[in-house]
Design an enzyme around this catalytic site. Structure first.
Site, PDB file in Angstrom:
ATOM      1  N   ARG A 138       0.860  -1.226  -0.019  1.00  0.00           N
ATOM      2  CA  ARG A 138      -0.039  -0.057   0.041  1.00  0.00           C
ATOM      3  C   ARG A 138       0.761   1.222  -0.002  1.00  0.00           C
ATOM      4  NH1 ARG A 138      -4.117  -0.242  -2.169  1.00  0.00           N
ATOM      5  NH2 ARG A 138      -4.730   1.650  -1.038  1.00  0.00           N
ATOM      6  N   SER A 288       5.351   6.308  12.257  1.00  0.00           N
ATOM      7  CA  SER A 288       4.210   5.805  11.781  1.00  0.00           C
ATOM      8  C   SER A 288       3.318   6.889  11.525  1.00  0.00           C
ATOM      9  CB  SER A 288       3.377   5.079  13.093  1.00  0.00           C
ATOM     10  OG  SER A 288       2.788   5.962  13.792  1.00  0.00           O
ATOM     11  N   CYS A 289       2.240   6.430  10.665  1.00  0.00           N
ATOM     12  CA  CYS A 289       1.204   7.488  10.334  1.00  0.00           C
ATOM     13  C   CYS A 289       0.461   8.227  11.355  1.00  0.00           C
ATOM     14  CB  CYS A 289       0.213   6.787   9.345  1.00  0.00           C
ATOM     15  SG  CYS A 289      -0.660   5.421  10.129  1.00  0.00           S
ATOM     16  N   ARG A 334      -6.683  -9.152  16.339  1.00  0.00           N
ATOM     17  CA  ARG A 334      -6.628  -8.683  14.882  1.00  0.00           C
ATOM     18  C   ARG A 334      -6.926 -10.118  14.018  1.00  0.00           C
ATOM     19  NH1 ARG A 334      -1.503  -4.438  13.967  1.00  0.00           N
ATOM     20  NH2 ARG A 334      -1.876  -3.184  15.853  1.00  0.00           N
ATOM     21  N   THR A 347      -1.159   1.074  20.007  1.00  0.00           N
ATOM     22  CA  THR A 347      -0.512   1.999  18.976  1.00  0.00           C
ATOM     23  C   THR A 347       0.813   2.749  19.885  1.00  0.00           C
ATOM     24  OG1 THR A 347      -0.591   3.950  17.865  1.00  0.00           O
ATOM     25  CG2 THR A 347      -1.870   4.003  20.038  1.00  0.00           C
ATOM     26  N   ASN A 453      -4.046   7.950   6.560  1.00  0.00           N
ATOM     27  CA  ASN A 453      -3.060   7.305   6.879  1.00  0.00           C
ATOM     28  C   ASN A 453      -2.299   6.377   5.957  1.00  0.00           C
ATOM     29  OD1 ASN A 453      -6.014   5.777   7.608  1.00  0.00           O
ATOM     30  ND2 ASN A 453      -4.640   4.191   6.903  1.00  0.00           N
TER      31      ASN A 453
END
Length: 481
Positions: A138, A288-289, A334, A347, A453
């Site tokens: 992605r 990270s985003c 997940r 996170t 993101n």
């Protein structure tokens, strides 16, 4: 003539002006490596309607629509100057000229405002810097789109190769197809052809070699004519210095990770701490985003009000590391179906703040919930400030930060009362302050920060790569400090 006729005639006139802007913007970009911006938004390769919409966006910021009739004189003035590589914001030129009380002509004011990019002050166009993408998922494909888009002037960064694991029949054709069409971000802007025999993708004239390897040690990049390249690792397989050092092969000079780095790997958020990167640093991370989304507004708030402590709750779109349907996963939650559930997860963004903002002594905690949308997330940043403030004061401050500060490429600002997540697909900012949702009471402020993101983060990655490669050109007029 009716009022409606007047409005339509006005629209057609503005269309004509916007149409005449396109060749001027294109020529500045191709011949002088100048990127024309409007309130931090690039106008390069934009359509007539896109140019008009970007001008209209100004009313979201300062309450009044900016017209092409106001910015066109500044664009014409730029074409008459001996400009070097730079980024020039004609929206800011128009705004600062309007506020200037010296009575200077557009031409004189423009020449003064961009003097750092002209004559003896201008920097010379540099040779393009080779870039290699390790992994093509992605983020890898979006970074590829951005690199190809920014190669239009023939300078700056040049995507030379993509390294992937072989996946069987028509591998390169399928990877090119994923670059060409994206379910979230739409069609690739340009043309893509595939040369299977030579394992090459040709995108808008950029020859991109597809290299098949299971491990970094299998690749000698100099065999493909690649020299002093920056390798962007999009796999996240290695996150510490020892692992990422495997990429430092012949032809590779620096490695940039698109995930939070571990150990002593610097976590860089462009706009906040990119200027701390040492020239001889070979390995770094773009964090990270979510870290990129919260750190710029957190820094802005800390600079103005002080921050004693904070908590960030991210409502995050699902990602490829989750399961489509319930199945085994090494993480406890997940494994449950991503498109059917809200999933509580961890996170690392809060702990990553300390690396990007080492001078911030406030304790920042964080948690995350994955939700059933494929892109765009929101971070809710709850801050205890060092002094009291009003909602109106904070709104005015953040609006100004998004317009004129050194963080204007990272922080956007929206007042639309009906905005929802899909409205921010394709945003190039690290985060967007939602003015309507902001809450301030005494020394407590709660910021709602939208962020793409995928694409917004990819833009931050490219900015870091531009910086460490030495092809990040100065912006004029200079942002207020």
């Amino acid at each position: 003539m009716t009022v409606n006729d007047d409005s339509f005639t006005n629209w057609k006139n503005r269309e004509e002006i916007a149409e005449s802007m396109i060749p001027l913007i294109g020529k500045l970009h191709r011949e002088r490596d100048v990127t024309v911006l409007l309130h931090s938004r690039s106008l390069v390769n934009k359509s007539v309607v896109s140019i008009l919409k970007t001008h209209r966006f100004a009313r979201q910021i300062d309450g009044a629509e900016l017209s092409v009739t106001e910015t066109m004189p500044f664009l014409r003035a730029l074409t008459a100057l001996d400009l070097g590589p730079s980024q020039i914001d004609i929206g800011m030129l128009a705004a600062t000229h309007k506020a200037d009380d010296r009575g200077l002509s557009v031409e004189a004011f423009t020449a003064e405002a961009v003097a750092g990019a002209t004559g003896a002050n201008k920097i010379e166009q540099r040779e393009p810097r080779d870039v290699v993408l390790y992994g093509f998922g992605r983020i890898g494909r979006l970074v590829a789109r951005l690199l190809i888009e920014k190669a239009g002037s023939g300078n700056g960064l040049r995507l030379r190769a993509i390294v992937v694991r072989g996946a069987g029949g028509e591998d390169i054709v399928k990877r090119a197809s994923l670059l060409r069409r994206d379910s979230i971000h739409g069609q690739f802007q340009g043309t893509i052809t595939v040369d299977e025999e030579n394992s090459t993708i040709l995108a808008n004239g950029n020859e991109i070699k597809v290299i098949y390897a299971d491990d970094p040690s299998q690749v000698d990049y100099t065999a493909y004519g690649i020299r002093d390249a920056i390798l962007i690792d999009n796999t996240g397989k290695w996150r510490d210095r020892e692992g990422l050092s495997k990429h430092l092969r012949p032809g590779i000079e620096k490695v940039v990770l698109t995930a939070p780095g571990k150990g002593d790997v610097p976590n860089i958020v462009h706009g906040v701490n990119h200027d701390t990167v040492k020239p001889d640093e070979q390995i770094l991370s773009c964090a990270s985003c979510t870290t990129n989304a919260i750190v710029p507004p957190l820094k802005a708030m800390a600079d103005e009000y002080g921050v004693l402590r904070g908590h960030v709750e991210t409502v995050h779109s699902f990602t490829n590391d989750q399961n489509l349907l319930d199945n085994y996963h090494k993480s406890e939650r997940r494994g449950r179906s991503a498109p059917l559930n809200m999933v509580i997860t961890e996170t690392g963004a809060a702990s990553a703040v300390a690396k990007a903002l080492p001078d911030l002594k406030a304790r920042i905690t964080g948690s995350s919930i994955r939700v059933p949308v494929p892109d765009v997330s929101i971070a809710i940043l709850n801050l205890q400030l060092a002094r009291e403030a009003s909602r109106a004061e904070v709104l005015d401050y953040l609006r100004e930060v998004s317009l004129t500060s050194p963080l204007k490429r990272q922080i956007d600002f929206i007042t639309a009362p009906d905005a929802v997540s899909s409205d921010f697909i394709g945003s190039r900012h690290a985060s967007i302050v939602d003015a309507g949702a902001l809450k301030v009471e005494g020394d407590n402020a709660i910021l709602y920060l939208w962020y793409d993101n995928e694409f917004g983060y990819s833009c931050q990655v490219v900015r870091v790569v531009q910086h460490v490669s030495g092809v990040e050109y100065p912006t004029f007029p200079s942002p207020a400090v």
